[in-house]
Scaffold this motif. Structure first.
Motif, PDB file in Angstrom:
ATOM      1  N   THR A  38       0.816  -1.220   0.000  1.00 43.16           N
ATOM      2  CA  THR A  38       0.000   0.000   0.000  1.00 43.16           C
ATOM      3  C   THR A  38       0.846   1.266   0.000  1.00 43.16           C
ATOM      4  O   THR A  38       0.302   2.357  -0.007  1.00 43.16           O
ATOM      5  CB  THR A  38      -0.940   0.033   1.217  1.00 43.16           C
ATOM      6  OG1 THR A  38      -0.162  -0.093   2.404  1.00 43.16           O
ATOM      7  CG2 THR A  38      -1.982  -1.064   1.129  1.00 43.16           C
ATOM      8  N   ASP A  39       2.177   1.112   0.003  1.00 43.76           N
ATOM      9  CA  ASP A  39       3.013   2.312  -0.035  1.00 43.76           C
ATOM     10  C   ASP A  39       3.767   2.374  -1.353  1.00 43.76           C
ATOM     11  O   ASP A  39       3.912   1.387  -2.050  1.00 43.76           O
ATOM     12  CB  ASP A  39       3.975   2.371   1.152  1.00 43.76           C
ATOM     13  CG  ASP A  39       4.928   1.191   1.208  1.00 43.76           C
ATOM     14  OD1 ASP A  39       5.460   0.810   0.155  1.00 43.76           O
ATOM     15  OD2 ASP A  39       5.126   0.655   2.306  1.00 43.76           O
ATOM     16  N   ALA A  40       4.256   3.561  -1.671  1.00 41.40           N
ATOM     17  CA  ALA A  40       4.910   3.799  -2.955  1.00 41.40           C
ATOM     18  C   ALA A  40       6.428   3.737  -2.828  1.00 41.40           C
ATOM     19  O   ALA A  40       7.129   4.546  -3.410  1.00 41.40           O
ATOM     20  CB  ALA A  40       4.452   5.144  -3.518  1.00 41.40           C
ATOM     21  N   ASP A  41       6.936   2.782  -2.080  1.00 39.60           N
ATOM     22  CA  ASP A  41       8.376   2.613  -1.883  1.00 39.60           C
ATOM     23  C   ASP A  41       9.050   2.410  -3.246  1.00 39.60           C
ATOM     24  O   ASP A  41       8.764   1.439  -3.950  1.00 39.60           O
ATOM     25  CB  ASP A  41       8.613   1.416  -0.969  1.00 39.60           C
ATOM     26  CG  ASP A  41      10.073   1.162  -0.700  1.00 39.60           C
ATOM     27  OD1 ASP A  41      10.827   0.918  -1.679  1.00 39.60           O
ATOM     28  OD2 ASP A  41      10.457   1.186   0.476  1.00 39.60           O
ATOM     29  N   LYS A  47      12.331  -3.249  -7.873  1.00 39.69           N
ATOM     30  CA  LYS A  47      12.518  -4.701  -7.776  1.00 39.69           C
ATOM     31  C   LYS A  47      11.365  -5.436  -8.462  1.00 39.69           C
ATOM     32  O   LYS A  47      11.580  -6.373  -9.240  1.00 39.69           O
ATOM     33  CB  LYS A  47      12.605  -5.097  -6.305  1.00 39.69           C
ATOM     34  CG  LYS A  47      12.879  -6.545  -6.070  1.00 39.69           C
ATOM     35  CD  LYS A  47      12.986  -6.833  -4.578  1.00 39.69           C
ATOM     36  CE  LYS A  47      13.120  -8.317  -4.333  1.00 39.69           C
ATOM     37  NZ  LYS A  47      13.145  -8.642  -2.910  1.00 39.69           N
ATOM     38  N   GLN A  48      10.123  -5.018  -8.189  1.00 40.73           N
ATOM     39  CA  GLN A  48       8.957  -5.646  -8.827  1.00 40.73           C
ATOM     40  C   GLN A  48       8.991  -5.427 -10.325  1.00 40.73           C
ATOM     41  O   GLN A  48       8.765  -6.351 -11.101  1.00 40.73           O
ATOM     42  CB  GLN A  48       7.653  -5.083  -8.257  1.00 40.73           C
ATOM     43  CG  GLN A  48       7.330  -5.579  -6.889  1.00 40.73           C
ATOM     44  CD  GLN A  48       6.055  -4.970  -6.350  1.00 40.73           C
ATOM     45  OE1 GLN A  48       5.648  -3.874  -6.727  1.00 40.73           O
ATOM     46  NE2 GLN A  48       5.419  -5.679  -5.445  1.00 40.73           N
ATOM     47  N   ASP A  71       1.618   0.554 -14.903  1.00 42.23           N
ATOM     48  CA  ASP A  71       0.875   1.116 -13.780  1.00 42.23           C
ATOM     49  C   ASP A  71       0.846   0.068 -12.681  1.00 42.23           C
ATOM     50  O   ASP A  71       0.602  -1.108 -12.955  1.00 42.23           O
ATOM     51  CB  ASP A  71      -0.570   1.457 -14.172  1.00 42.23           C
ATOM     52  CG  ASP A  71      -0.669   2.640 -15.118  1.00 42.23           C
ATOM     53  OD1 ASP A  71       0.300   3.432 -15.198  1.00 42.23           O
ATOM     54  OD2 ASP A  71      -1.711   2.783 -15.776  1.00 42.23           O
ATOM     55  N   VAL A  72       1.110   0.494 -11.452  1.00 41.17           N
ATOM     56  CA  VAL A  72       1.089  -0.407 -10.306  1.00 41.17           C
ATOM     57  C   VAL A  72       0.063   0.113  -9.314  1.00 41.17           C
ATOM     58  O   VAL A  72       0.144   1.267  -8.876  1.00 41.17           O
ATOM     59  CB  VAL A  72       2.473  -0.505  -9.628  1.00 41.17           C
ATOM     60  CG1 VAL A  72       2.411  -1.458  -8.440  1.00 41.17           C
ATOM     61  CG2 VAL A  72       3.539  -0.955 -10.616  1.00 41.17           C
ATOM     62  N   LEU A  79      -3.253   4.146  -7.041  1.00 36.50           N
ATOM     63  CA  LEU A  79      -2.141   4.099  -7.992  1.00 36.50           C
ATOM     64  C   LEU A  79      -0.854   4.393  -7.232  1.00 36.50           C
ATOM     65  O   LEU A  79      -0.702   5.468  -6.637  1.00 36.50           O
ATOM     66  CB  LEU A  79      -2.337   5.128  -9.111  1.00 36.50           C
ATOM     67  CG  LEU A  79      -1.233   5.215 -10.143  1.00 36.50           C
ATOM     68  CD1 LEU A  79      -1.124   3.924 -10.944  1.00 36.50           C
ATOM     69  CD2 LEU A  79      -1.459   6.395 -11.069  1.00 36.50           C
ATOM     70  N   LEU A  80       0.061   3.422  -7.221  1.00 36.10           N
ATOM     71  CA  LEU A  80       1.328   3.595  -6.514  1.00 36.10           C
ATOM     72  C   LEU A  80       2.426   4.113  -7.434  1.00 36.10           C
ATOM     73  O   LEU A  80       3.263   4.906  -7.019  1.00 36.10           O
ATOM     74  CB  LEU A  80       1.778   2.271  -5.890  1.00 36.10           C
ATOM     75  CG  LEU A  80       0.872   1.647  -4.845  1.00 36.10           C
ATOM     76  CD1 LEU A  80       1.449   0.323  -4.361  1.00 36.10           C
ATOM     77  CD2 LEU A  80       0.665   2.601  -3.676  1.00 36.10           C
ATOM     78  N   HIS A  81       2.441   3.642  -8.680  1.00 37.82           N
ATOM     79  CA  HIS A  81       3.491   4.018  -9.620  1.00 37.82           C
ATOM     80  C   HIS A  81       2.920   4.045 -11.034  1.00 37.82           C
ATOM     81  O   HIS A  81       2.073   3.252 -11.389  1.00 37.82           O
ATOM     82  CB  HIS A  81       4.649   3.017  -9.600  1.00 37.82           C
ATOM     83  CG  HIS A  81       5.320   2.925  -8.283  1.00 37.82           C
ATOM     84  ND1 HIS A  81       6.245   3.829  -7.860  1.00 37.82           N
ATOM     85  CD2 HIS A  81       5.176   2.037  -7.272  1.00 37.82           C
ATOM     86  CE1 HIS A  81       6.644   3.509  -6.641  1.00 37.82           C
ATOM     87  NE2 HIS A  81       6.009   2.422  -6.275  1.00 37.82           N
ATOM     88  N   ARG A  82       3.471   4.956 -11.821  1.00 35.57           N
ATOM     89  CA  ARG A  82       3.162   5.024 -13.251  1.00 35.57           C
ATOM     90  C   ARG A  82       4.505   5.263 -13.952  1.00 35.57           C
ATOM     91  O   ARG A  82       5.199   6.221 -13.656  1.00 35.57           O
ATOM     92  CB  ARG A  82       2.187   6.154 -13.539  1.00 35.57           C
ATOM     93  CG  ARG A  82       1.921   6.317 -15.038  1.00 35.57           C
ATOM     94  CD  ARG A  82       0.674   7.102 -15.304  1.00 35.57           C
ATOM     95  NE  ARG A  82      -0.449   6.175 -15.169  1.00 35.57           N
ATOM     96  CZ  ARG A  82      -1.702   6.549 -14.950  1.00 35.57           C
ATOM     97  NH1 ARG A  82      -1.989   7.827 -14.816  1.00 35.57           N
ATOM     98  NH2 ARG A  82      -2.656   5.662 -14.868  1.00 35.57           N
ATOM     99  N   LEU A  83       4.846   4.346 -14.847  1.00 29.49           N
ATOM    100  CA  LEU A  83       6.138   4.414 -15.532  1.00 29.49           C
ATOM    101  C   LEU A  83       5.937   4.430 -17.035  1.00 29.49           C
ATOM    102  O   LEU A  83       5.140   3.637 -17.571  1.00 29.49           O
ATOM    103  CB  LEU A  83       6.982   3.188 -15.147  1.00 29.49           C
ATOM    104  CG  LEU A  83       8.306   3.020 -15.868  1.00 29.49           C
ATOM    105  CD1 LEU A  83       9.293   4.104 -15.452  1.00 29.49           C
ATOM    106  CD2 LEU A  83       8.889   1.649 -15.605  1.00 29.49           C
TER     107      LEU A  83
END
Length: 87
Positions: A38-41, A47-48, A71-72, A79-83
């Motif tokens: 649940t965090d945007a580490d 790594k994922q 998108d993660v 939304l935690l990450h968008r690349l």
């Protein structure tokens, strides 16, 4: 979820519970990951990202020749990450 199950059987991160691959813009695939986190580490995301992309290119024949988008989403749906990794 079947894609995530194959990823797990190959030794992938168990916190990734769904992987979706869709057509993205300019021939670059869009990868959507759902994780229990649940965090945007950022280090966890890297790594994922590396693990999933490596699995998809090696075992699922994903082409990243035009790059990819990712998108993660976290366990709470946020939304935690968008690349954007397009070439």
């Amino acid at each position: 979820m079947a894609l995530a199950e194959r990823y797990h059987r190959a030794g992938g991160d168990e916190s990734v519970y769904a992987i979706q691959q869709e057509a993205g813009p300019d021939a670059a695939p869009l990868l959507i990951l759902r994780t229990t986190h649940t965090d945007a580490d950022h280090s966890l995301f890297e790594k994922q990202r590396d693990s999933v992309v490596s699995y998809l290119t090696r075992f699922e024949r994903l082409s990243t020749s035009e790059g990819y988008l990712m998108d993660v989403f976290g366990g709470d749906g946020s939304l935690l990450h968008r690349l954007d990794a397009r070439s």
